[in-house]
Scaffold this motif. Structure first.
Motif, PDB file in Angstrom:
ATOM      1  N   PRO A  59       0.876  52.404   3.565  1.00 59.43           N
ATOM      2  CA  PRO A  59       1.274  51.380   4.485  1.00 59.43           C
ATOM      3  C   PRO A  59       0.045  50.589   4.732  1.00 59.43           C
ATOM      4  CG  PRO A  59       2.467  53.243   4.980  1.00 59.43           C
ATOM      5  CD  PRO A  59       1.407  53.691   4.141  1.00 59.43           C
ATOM      6  N   LEU A  60       0.034  49.392   5.126  1.00 58.05           N
ATOM      7  CA  LEU A  60      -1.056  48.335   5.561  1.00 58.05           C
ATOM      8  C   LEU A  60      -2.128  48.122   4.486  1.00 58.05           C
ATOM      9  CD1 LEU A  60      -1.286  49.672   8.948  1.00 58.05           C
ATOM     10  CD2 LEU A  60       0.106  47.974   8.433  1.00 58.05           C
ATOM     11  N   ASP A  61      -1.896  48.693   3.159  1.00 58.84           N
ATOM     12  CA  ASP A  61      -2.597  48.284   2.103  1.00 58.84           C
ATOM     13  C   ASP A  61      -2.511  46.861   1.966  1.00 58.84           C
ATOM     14  OD1 ASP A  61      -3.891  50.725   1.840  1.00 58.84           O
ATOM     15  OD2 ASP A  61      -2.986  51.234   0.110  1.00 58.84           O
ATOM     16  N   GLU A  62      -3.688  46.248   1.353  1.00 62.68           N
ATOM     17  CA  GLU A  62      -3.372  44.640   1.026  1.00 62.68           C
ATOM     18  C   GLU A  62      -3.436  44.699  -0.558  1.00 62.68           C
ATOM     19  OE1 GLU A  62      -5.967  40.653   1.395  1.00 62.68           O
ATOM     20  OE2 GLU A  62      -5.843  41.778   3.032  1.00 62.68           O
ATOM     21  N   LEU A  63      -2.309  44.044  -1.139  1.00 63.51           N
ATOM     22  CA  LEU A  63      -2.264  44.134  -2.402  1.00 63.51           C
ATOM     23  C   LEU A  63      -2.420  42.698  -3.130  1.00 63.51           C
ATOM     24  CD1 LEU A  63       1.073  46.417  -2.719  1.00 63.51           C
ATOM     25  CD2 LEU A  63      -1.399  47.133  -2.817  1.00 63.51           C
ATOM     26  N   ASN A  64      -2.947  42.640  -4.170  1.00 64.54           N
ATOM     27  CA  ASN A  64      -2.893  41.313  -5.090  1.00 64.54           C
ATOM     28  C   ASN A  64      -1.823  41.535  -6.119  1.00 64.54           C
ATOM     29  OD1 ASN A  64      -4.030  39.874  -7.768  1.00 64.54           O
ATOM     30  ND2 ASN A  64      -4.019  38.734  -5.703  1.00 64.54           N
ATOM     31  N   ILE A  65      -0.894  40.631  -6.176  1.00 64.37           N
ATOM     32  CA  ILE A  65       0.127  40.674  -7.234  1.00 64.37           C
ATOM     33  C   ILE A  65       0.005  39.522  -8.203  1.00 64.37           C
ATOM     34  CG2 ILE A  65       2.715  40.726  -7.847  1.00 64.37           C
ATOM     35  CD1 ILE A  65       2.991  42.221  -5.199  1.00 64.37           C
ATOM     36  N   PHE A  66      -0.526  39.891  -9.248  1.00 62.08           N
ATOM     37  CA  PHE A  66      -0.474  38.747 -10.418  1.00 62.08           C
ATOM     38  C   PHE A  66       0.572  38.526 -11.338  1.00 62.08           C
ATOM     39  CE2 PHE A  66      -2.326  37.275 -14.375  1.00 62.08           C
ATOM     40  CZ  PHE A  66      -2.722  35.990 -14.046  1.00 62.08           C
ATOM     41  N   THR A 121       0.565  42.453 -12.660  1.00 61.35           N
ATOM     42  CA  THR A 121      -0.612  43.393 -12.605  1.00 61.35           C
ATOM     43  C   THR A 121      -0.673  43.475 -11.024  1.00 61.35           C
ATOM     44  OG1 THR A 121      -1.847  42.698 -14.513  1.00 61.35           O
ATOM     45  CG2 THR A 121      -3.205  43.567 -12.722  1.00 61.35           C
ATOM     46  N   VAL A 122      -0.801  44.607 -10.545  1.00 65.08           N
ATOM     47  CA  VAL A 122      -1.071  44.900  -9.092  1.00 65.08           C
ATOM     48  C   VAL A 122      -2.546  45.559  -8.767  1.00 65.08           C
ATOM     49  CG1 VAL A 122      -0.250  46.112  -6.933  1.00 65.08           C
ATOM     50  CG2 VAL A 122       1.324  45.220  -8.795  1.00 65.08           C
ATOM     51  N   SER A 123      -3.281  45.192  -7.925  1.00 63.25           N
ATOM     52  CA  SER A 123      -4.586  45.743  -7.646  1.00 63.25           C
ATOM     53  C   SER A 123      -4.541  45.845  -5.944  1.00 63.25           C
ATOM     54  CB  SER A 123      -5.394  44.791  -8.023  1.00 63.25           C
ATOM     55  OG  SER A 123      -5.579  43.438  -7.654  1.00 63.25           O
ATOM     56  N   VAL A 124      -5.369  46.847  -5.695  1.00 68.09           N
ATOM     57  CA  VAL A 124      -5.487  46.948  -4.051  1.00 68.09           C
ATOM     58  C   VAL A 124      -6.657  46.258  -3.589  1.00 68.09           C
ATOM     59  CG1 VAL A 124      -5.699  48.774  -2.355  1.00 68.09           C
ATOM     60  CG2 VAL A 124      -4.262  49.315  -4.309  1.00 68.09           C
TER      61      VAL A 124
END
Length: 219
Positions: A59-66, A121-124
């Motif tokens: 929870p509260l992690d910020e993700l980049n979804i490409f 692709t998902v990165s934190v």
């Protein structure tokens, strides 16, 4: 101070009594002794690398979804306190407790209803600083603290952040504890070799929730 040192020694003693295999170099000799082609530091590094599971989103992690060739579906999103995320075309998907790779597969499956052959692709981008997302340092560090985990963090990064070892530290008897309950494992660290002899082979990765215990030298 004496009470804290006594507690630290008790924890280290418990680590030493764990079953064979729980400490990566339980059969290794001390620095400078003949150990063949593989040094204790290399044994520790290899065991930690093998024992490193995938990071699990919290929870509260910020993700980049490409999403490849779909910029309108790409972007940054913060995991809600309930562990879910919402993106264009995907609402209320569970993210917490999944690895970035697993979440990407789930997003691809959902998006395939609207997009032909989506590649996701998902990165934190930013890790939350909740208790299980920290790396804690106890004992003979200059500033024993709990540090927010960052992607790619190593023992060297941690030791620089806490100001290094005290003059009384037994760095090569330090222990890294990983996991909880029946899954708890401990690994010997060679912090004297790393910090005082610049032996980069003694540098190993850390994970969220790791605890580093640094005992005091006994003269």
């Amino acid at each position: 101070m004496k009470t804290a040192a006594a507690l630290l020694l008790l924890v280290l003693a418990a680590c030493e009594s764990m079953p064979p295999g729980s400490i990566s170099d339980s059969l290794g000799r001390g620095p400078g002794e003949q150990t063949g082609a593989v040094t204790p530091a290399q044994q520790s590094q290899g065991a930690l690398l093998q024992a490193s599971p995938e990071y699990l989103i919290g929870p509260l992690d910020e993700l980049n979804i490409f999403v490849w060739r779909a910029p309108e579906l790409s972007g940054d999103v913060t995991v809600r306190p309930d562990g879910r995320i919402s993106t264009p075309l995907v609402q209320d998907m569970q993210a917490a407790g999944k690895s970035p790779t697993r979440l990407a597969v789930d997003l691809q499956r959902q998006l395939s209803e609207y997009v032909r052959n989506p590649e996701v692709t998902v990165s934190v981008k930013k890790f939350s600083s909740t208790f299980d997302q920290q790396v804690r340092v106890l004992g003979e560090a200059q500033r024993p603290v709990a540090l927010p985990y960052q992607a790619g963090m190593t023992v060297l990064d941690v030791m620089v952040a806490v100001g290094g070892l005290t003059e009384f530290a037994a760095g090569n008897k330090a222990v890294l504890i990983r996991g909880q309950g029946e899954n708890k494992l401990s690994y010997r660290l060679y912090l004297d070799d790393l910090m005082r002899r610049a032996d980069v082979k003694a540098n190993v990765p850390v994970l969220p929730g790791d605890v580093i215990l640094i005992p005091e030298s006994i003269f």
